[in-house]
Design an enzyme around this catalytic site. Structure first.
Site, PDB file in Angstrom:
ATOM      1  CD  GLU A   1      -3.203  -1.016   1.882  1.00 47.45           C
ATOM      2  OE1 GLU A   1      -3.555   0.141   2.161  1.00 47.45           O
ATOM      3  OE2 GLU A   1      -3.867  -2.007   2.162  1.00 47.45           O
ATOM      4  N   GLY A   2       1.909   1.223  -0.793  1.00 47.80           N
ATOM      5  CA  GLY A   2       2.817   2.357  -0.923  1.00 47.80           C
ATOM      6  C   GLY A   2       4.095   2.111  -0.170  1.00 47.80           C
TER       7      GLY A   2
END
Length: 477
Positions: free
Chosen positions: A310-311
């Site tokens: 998620e990043g």
């Protein structure tokens, strides 16, 4: 849990409990609840919501969020899957592949990102689609990809070959899919923080118990200073993770403003704090932790993905610094432009300069209700002023080239993150002192943990800002 607990706060509490028991289960639920159907909740039409949400809510259907591809990970804008409009205008034909999609092989409803041509035909932009596995051309290439940890989740490779998707399945506006993706990830990052908090609490409990009962050199482990240092960091870290998670969840529940910066800072802070807590817990248990009859080797495997998923954290650091400095940069550009304009603009320049100089000379007031916390609030205000001054100096020195100064961006992001977390901690301490009149053992531990976090955070912030000018960056090039 409070009866009227707001939705994001409520889901965060659930993910915290799950995270303290099983990272795989927490990831499965996060993918299904926080990011899978979120695009339909936020961007879906009334008809889409009526068609999909009831069964997604009940758990009859599982959802997935399909963004990542071989060429698109943290670089979400680099999606290569194409969605070509059909000549009759009834839908789109998707071609491409996705990988590392949690729940992808078991989901009944997926949000899929693909590139659609722009109206003038000169380029393409990302559009979000609702996809179901019954569509012709949908392929599960690999249902359960073999991986290091969180093996209880089904992480899939998917392919779309001439797959027709009806026009009614477009989510939001055509060409606005990147906004959909980034907004959805904000929600996932918050519950990511919650699950990390749950895992960290488990570690602290086990570490404290072990330090009390394990005797070496004739004394319990907990009597040695290097062990005390680890335990103090753990207690303070958990307090700060919890404070930051629920402060961020409250921002989302309030429904006001943009919270991309806060969720990015929370994600970086929570995942890296958990990793240190887990590593220290492992170290305190010594050789015992290395064997599979203990939970820690599995936890190391399960939680290594946190700083990537998620990043990636380094990408988020650059994002935090650049987005956080944007407004300051625009104001400085206004000064530069005013300097080279006719005398009529001097009034504007003077008012701006006065406002900026005032912000540098006077620390912002950090409000607290309890006078006991006023010294900590004053210290936080001074550090906020120091960060603002440092940002201005960097922008004046590097101007547009600051985009490529990642050493410096990382330091600014680290200082800003510590300031945000410190503000959350201070707010939580203020609430604890306001709501509790009897200082029992649990409250005293919370107060000591929060204050210890603020104390050590101030040192880390000062070190990050000092290293902007005193560093070995040139030697690393």
């Amino acid at each position: 849990m409070p009866a009227q607990c707001p939705p994001k706060t409520s889901s965060s509490r659930l993910l915290e409990v799950l995270g303290g028991h099983c990272a795989g289960t927490a990831l499965f639920v996060n993918a299904h609840h926080s990011i899978g159907p979120r695009s339909i909740v936020l961007f879906g039409t009334a008809e889409q919501q009526q068609q999909y949400l009831p069964k997604l809510t009940s758990g009859e259907w599982i959802s997935a969020f399909a963004l990542t591809e071989p060429e698109a990970g943290s670089d979400a804008a680099n999606v290569q899957t194409t969605a070509t409009p059909t000549p009759d205008g009834t839908g789109y034909v998707l071609n491409g592949q996705k990988r590392w999609i949690t729940n992808g092989g078991v989901a009944q409803v997926l949000t899929v990102m693909a590139r659609t041509p722009t109206a003038d035909g000169t380029g393409s932009k990302i559009t979000a689609f609702i996809v179901t596995p019954g569509m012709a051309g949908f392929q599960v290439v690999e249902k359960r990809m073999k991986k290091m940890g969180v093996r209880g989740t089904a992480t899939a490779r998917l392919a779309f070959k001439e797959m027709f998707v009806p026009r009614e399945n477009v989510l939001g506006q055509v060409g606005k899919g990147l906004k959909v993706a980034l907004t959805v990830l904000d929600f996932g990052r918050t519950t990511f923080g919650a699950s990390c908090t749950g895992a960290a609490k488990f570690c602290v409990q086990r570490a404290v118990n072990h330090a009390k009962t394990r005797v070496q050199f004739g004394e319990p482990l907990g009597t040695f200073e290097l062990v005390k240092e680890k335990l103090a960091y753990m207690q303070a870290g958990v307090f700060a993770m919890e404070a930051c998670t629920y402060e961020t969840a409250a921002l989302i529940d309030a429904g006001e403003g943009d919270f991309m910066l806060e969720t990015a800072m929370l994600k970086v802070f929570a995942t890296e704090t958990l990793w240190r807590i887990l590593n220290d817990t492992f170290q305190l248990h010594g050789g015992l932790a290395y064997f599979t009859d203990q939970p820690f080797e599995r936890m190391v495997r399960d939680h290594r993905i946190n700083t990537i998923g998620e990043g990636a954290n380094d990408v988020l650091r650059a994002f935090v610094a650049l987005v956080g400095m944007r407004d300051v940069g625009l104001e400085l550009k206004g000064v530069r432009d005013a300097v080279y304009q006719p005398l009529g603009n001097l009034t504007r320049l003077g008012s701006f300069a006065g406002r900026q100089l005032g912000s540098l000379l006077v620390s912002p007031t950090v409000p607290v209700r309890n006078s006991e916390l006023e010294p900590e609030a004053a210290q936080l205000g001074k550090l906020i002023r120091s960060l603002g001054s440092s940002v201005q100096k960097l922008l004046i020195q590097h101007q547009m080239s600051i985009v490529d100064r990642q050493y410096q961006l990382g330091r600014i992001a680290d200082a800003a993150t510590e300031l945000y977390v410190s503000a959350c901690v201070l707010n939580r301490l203020d609430a604890l002192l306001r709501d509790h009149h009897d200082h029992d053992a649990a409250l005293r531990l919370d107060l000591e943990s929060g204050r210890y976090y603020l104390l050590t955070a101030r040192r880390r912030i000062r070190q990050a800002l000092a290293s902007l000018g005193d560093n070995d960056d040139e030697a690393a090039c």
